[in-house]
Write a protein that holds these residues in place. Structure first.
Motif, PDB file in Angstrom:
ATOM      1  N   GLY A  16       0.853  -1.186   0.000  1.00  0.00           N
ATOM      2  CA  GLY A  16       0.000   0.000   0.000  1.00  0.00           C
ATOM      3  C   GLY A  16       0.886   1.232   0.000  1.00  0.00           C
ATOM      4  O   GLY A  16       1.807   1.348  -0.803  1.00  0.00           O
ATOM      5  N   PRO A  17       0.680   2.157   0.956  1.00  0.00           N
ATOM      6  CA  PRO A  17       1.478   3.379   0.997  1.00  0.00           C
ATOM      7  C   PRO A  17       2.853   3.194   1.658  1.00  0.00           C
ATOM      8  O   PRO A  17       3.681   4.087   1.621  1.00  0.00           O
ATOM      9  N   LEU A  18       3.094   2.029   2.243  1.00  0.00           N
ATOM     10  CA  LEU A  18       4.333   1.771   2.987  1.00  0.00           C
ATOM     11  C   LEU A  18       5.409   1.194   2.068  1.00  0.00           C
ATOM     12  O   LEU A  18       5.168   0.244   1.332  1.00  0.00           O
ATOM     13  N   GLN A  19       6.588   1.789   2.101  1.00  0.00           N
ATOM     14  CA  GLN A  19       7.739   1.304   1.338  1.00  0.00           C
ATOM     15  C   GLN A  19       8.749   0.724   2.316  1.00  0.00           C
ATOM     16  O   GLN A  19       9.102   1.382   3.295  1.00  0.00           O
ATOM     17  N   VAL A  20       9.208  -0.502   2.065  1.00  0.00           N
ATOM     18  CA  VAL A  20      10.209  -1.118   2.933  1.00  0.00           C
ATOM     19  C   VAL A  20      11.296  -1.766   2.090  1.00  0.00           C
ATOM     20  O   VAL A  20      11.041  -2.254   0.999  1.00  0.00           O
ATOM     21  N   ALA A  21      12.505  -1.750   2.606  1.00  0.00           N
ATOM     22  CA  ALA A  21      13.637  -2.424   1.972  1.00  0.00           C
ATOM     23  C   ALA A  21      14.104  -3.497   2.948  1.00  0.00           C
ATOM     24  O   ALA A  21      14.439  -3.190   4.095  1.00  0.00           O
ATOM     25  N   LEU A  81       0.162  -0.782  10.036  1.00  0.00           N
ATOM     26  CA  LEU A  81       1.585  -1.035  10.247  1.00  0.00           C
ATOM     27  C   LEU A  81       2.346   0.279  10.170  1.00  0.00           C
ATOM     28  O   LEU A  81       2.204   1.032   9.199  1.00  0.00           O
ATOM     29  N   ASP A  82       3.121   0.553  11.193  1.00  0.00           N
ATOM     30  CA  ASP A  82       3.930   1.777  11.249  1.00  0.00           C
ATOM     31  C   ASP A  82       3.095   3.027  11.005  1.00  0.00           C
ATOM     32  O   ASP A  82       3.495   3.948  10.290  1.00  0.00           O
ATOM     33  N   GLY A  83       1.897   3.068  11.558  1.00  0.00           N
ATOM     34  CA  GLY A  83       1.031   4.230  11.458  1.00  0.00           C
ATOM     35  C   GLY A  83       0.345   4.391  10.110  1.00  0.00           C
ATOM     36  O   GLY A  83      -0.292   5.408   9.857  1.00  0.00           O
ATOM     37  N   MET A  84       0.473   3.398   9.257  1.00  0.00           N
ATOM     38  CA  MET A  84      -0.155   3.473   7.939  1.00  0.00           C
ATOM     39  C   MET A  84      -1.193   2.367   7.804  1.00  0.00           C
ATOM     40  O   MET A  84      -1.051   1.298   8.387  1.00  0.00           O
ATOM     41  N   GLU A  85      -2.203   2.648   6.993  1.00  0.00           N
ATOM     42  CA  GLU A  85      -3.256   1.673   6.727  1.00  0.00           C
ATOM     43  C   GLU A  85      -3.006   1.037   5.369  1.00  0.00           C
ATOM     44  O   GLU A  85      -2.907   1.722   4.353  1.00  0.00           O
ATOM     45  N   ILE A  86      -2.877  -0.280   5.373  1.00  0.00           N
ATOM     46  CA  ILE A  86      -2.619  -1.025   4.148  1.00  0.00           C
ATOM     47  C   ILE A  86      -3.884  -1.808   3.798  1.00  0.00           C
ATOM     48  O   ILE A  86      -4.299  -2.681   4.565  1.00  0.00           O
ATOM     49  N   PRO A  87      -4.524  -1.479   2.678  1.00  0.00           N
ATOM     50  CA  PRO A  87      -5.733  -2.220   2.300  1.00  0.00           C
ATOM     51  C   PRO A  87      -5.368  -3.632   1.855  1.00  0.00           C
ATOM     52  O   PRO A  87      -4.337  -3.846   1.205  1.00  0.00           O
TER      53      PRO A  87
END
Length: 129
Positions: free
Chosen positions: A47-52, A90-96
């Motif tokens: 969603g809006p969260l980017q992780v490496a 997750l981490d303050g973000m909402e992932i649909p």
């Protein structure tokens, strides 16, 4: 550990494809070996969260399997998985989230580390994500 299927990994542009390092063999919940390609560093979007993260590439049926390495969050606060609301916090973000096919199919995942069950816990439930 998070796993991405070999099929999905092969869709990455060959010129931008990260190097894959061979690792120890993966073993499924039933003890059968899983054919793996190796470990690589990938940037993924949830969603809006980017992780490496270091991601295992292996021959699995699904596109990916999110592991605790991602679901624990950056600051160690685990994700809230709200299947009834079709979202993960997750981490303050909402992932649909949404289900695609394979209705009624579940898998068991075994974590290779000790787990502390808090007091007054009534049950530990296996969950497929």
């Amino acid at each position: 550990m998070t796993i991405v299927s070999t099929r999905v990994f092969k869709q990455i542009n060959p010129h931008a494809c990260p190097v894959v390092y061979k690792t120890d063999r993966l073993v499924g919940a039933g003890g059968a070996p899983i054919k793996d390609v190796g470990l690589t560093k990938l940037d993924i979007s949830l969603g809006p969260l980017q992780v490496a993260r270091d991601i295992m590439v292996a021959d699995i049926e699904d596109d990916a399997l999110l592991g605790y390495d991602i679901l624990k969050g950056k600051i160690g606060r685990p994700a809230d998985i709200l299947l009834s609301q079709n979202r993960i916090l997750l981490d303050g973000m909402e992932i649909p989230i949404f289900q695609v096919g394979k209705i009624g199919k579940a898998r068991r995942v075994v974590v290779a580390e000790n787990m502390t069950v808090p007091g007054h816990a009534e049950a530990v439930v296996s969950v497929y994500i």
